[in-house]
Write an enzyme that holds these catalytic residues in place. Sequence first.
Site, PDB file in Angstrom:
ATOM      1  N   SER A  14       0.826  -1.205   0.000  1.00  0.00           N
ATOM      2  CA  SER A  14       0.000   0.000   0.000  1.00  0.00           C
ATOM      3  C   SER A  14       0.859   1.254   0.000  1.00  0.00           C
ATOM      4  CB  SER A  14      -0.919   0.011   1.223  1.00  0.00           C
ATOM      5  OG  SER A  14      -1.472   1.292   1.402  1.00  0.00           O
ATOM      6  N   PHE A  15       0.869   1.934  -1.118  1.00  0.00           N
ATOM      7  CA  PHE A  15       1.557   3.227  -1.213  1.00  0.00           C
ATOM      8  C   PHE A  15       0.963   4.201  -0.197  1.00  0.00           C
ATOM      9  CE2 PHE A  15       1.247   7.564  -2.753  1.00  0.00           C
ATOM     10  CZ  PHE A  15       2.560   7.895  -3.021  1.00  0.00           C
ATOM     11  N   SER A  16      -0.373   4.233  -0.118  1.00  0.00           N
ATOM     12  CA  SER A  16      -1.063   5.220   0.719  1.00  0.00           C
ATOM     13  C   SER A  16      -0.680   5.092   2.193  1.00  0.00           C
ATOM     14  CB  SER A  16      -2.582   5.076   0.569  1.00  0.00           C
ATOM     15  OG  SER A  16      -2.958   5.297  -0.760  1.00  0.00           O
ATOM     16  N   THR A  60      -9.938   1.679  -3.251  1.00  0.00           N
ATOM     17  CA  THR A  60      -9.272   1.080  -4.411  1.00  0.00           C
ATOM     18  C   THR A  60     -10.079  -0.115  -4.905  1.00  0.00           C
ATOM     19  OG1 THR A  60      -7.132   0.345  -5.275  1.00  0.00           O
ATOM     20  CG2 THR A  60      -7.691  -0.396  -3.056  1.00  0.00           C
ATOM     21  N   LYS A  64     -14.489   1.068  -6.141  1.00  0.00           N
ATOM     22  CA  LYS A  64     -14.626   2.476  -6.540  1.00  0.00           C
ATOM     23  C   LYS A  64     -16.044   2.809  -7.024  1.00  0.00           C
ATOM     24  CE  LYS A  64      -9.839   3.560  -7.806  1.00  0.00           C
ATOM     25  NZ  LYS A  64      -8.991   4.203  -8.822  1.00  0.00           N
ATOM     26  N   ASP A 104      -8.568  10.761  -9.033  1.00  0.00           N
ATOM     27  CA  ASP A 104      -7.873  10.226 -10.217  1.00  0.00           C
ATOM     28  C   ASP A 104      -7.714  11.325 -11.276  1.00  0.00           C
ATOM     29  OD1 ASP A 104      -7.464   7.611  -9.378  1.00  0.00           O
ATOM     30  OD2 ASP A 104      -9.381   6.898 -10.147  1.00  0.00           O
ATOM     31  N   GLY A 127      -8.337  -0.283 -21.515  1.00  0.00           N
ATOM     32  CA  GLY A 127      -9.085  -0.756 -20.341  1.00  0.00           C
ATOM     33  C   GLY A 127     -10.393  -0.008 -20.175  1.00  0.00           C
ATOM     34  N   ALA A 131     -10.894   3.237 -13.178  1.00  0.00           N
ATOM     35  CA  ALA A 131      -9.846   4.244 -13.424  1.00  0.00           C
ATOM     36  C   ALA A 131      -9.966   4.816 -14.830  1.00  0.00           C
ATOM     37  CB  ALA A 131      -8.466   3.639 -13.217  1.00  0.00           C
ATOM     38  N   GLY A 229       2.843   5.915 -13.244  1.00  0.00           N
ATOM     39  CA  GLY A 229       1.759   6.485 -12.431  1.00  0.00           C
ATOM     40  C   GLY A 229       2.161   7.011 -11.068  1.00  0.00           C
TER      41      GLY A 229
END
Length: 248
Positions: A14-16, A60, A64, A104, A127, A131, A229
């Site tokens: 988890s970056f967050s 996430t 979403k 986003d 995609g 997102a 990103g």
Amino acid sequence: MDIYGLIGYPLGHSFSRNYFNQKFTDEGIDAKYENFELPTIESLLEVLDSNPNLKGLNVTIPYKQKVISYLDNLTPEARAIGAVNVIKVTHEDNQTILKGYNTDVIGFTKSIEPMLEKIHNKALILGTGGASKAIDYGLKALGLDTIFVSRYQRPGTIQYEDITPDVVKEYNVIVNCTPCGMYPRTDECPKLPYEAMDSHTILYDLIYNPDETMFMKRGAAYGANTKNGLEMLLLQAFASWEFWNSTE
């Protein structure tokens, strides 16, 4: 102590959590950021009940879109996109009020805008998930025409086999919103005619692990300008903090 957190499933790296807990330590903020791994979206109610000091959440995959039915308010942007990745939690008269935002768009547009020139007016979005809707919204806000690319036959999309060298020349901004090429499957990349790319091509990958995906690497070999990103993620984190602490 204020609590912030991330909901999704599964939650690996988890970056967050790392980013915000470091921020709280560095700035002497009495708060903690936790990962809430929810097997189903219904478990959100349990998180709210058991964390009375909860002030905000990031959202996430795969929630979403599913989380929207639990919210009291949405920003016009989040409503238009149909996806939420930030929730502000406030308490009024024993009631918990949830407001949904989408960062986003903010993160992406601020990150890609410096790369754009007059020749960039058409984009392919790889995609069709949550997102991709925000990326579409952001690109249109920047004045670009967009087309979604899907592996399957879907209304309003083209398929990878339809992307000829001529399409790549015309749609010279390509944004990867799929997990293709993400760690640990770093040897994979979207099927595109990379040989048609040149210095007018922009390849933007929402993935940030690895730093340079095969999608970016193969395009760069023909002169394409590439970006991952990570900056978008940082800009989203800034925006999340501003929304959680705004006095609206």
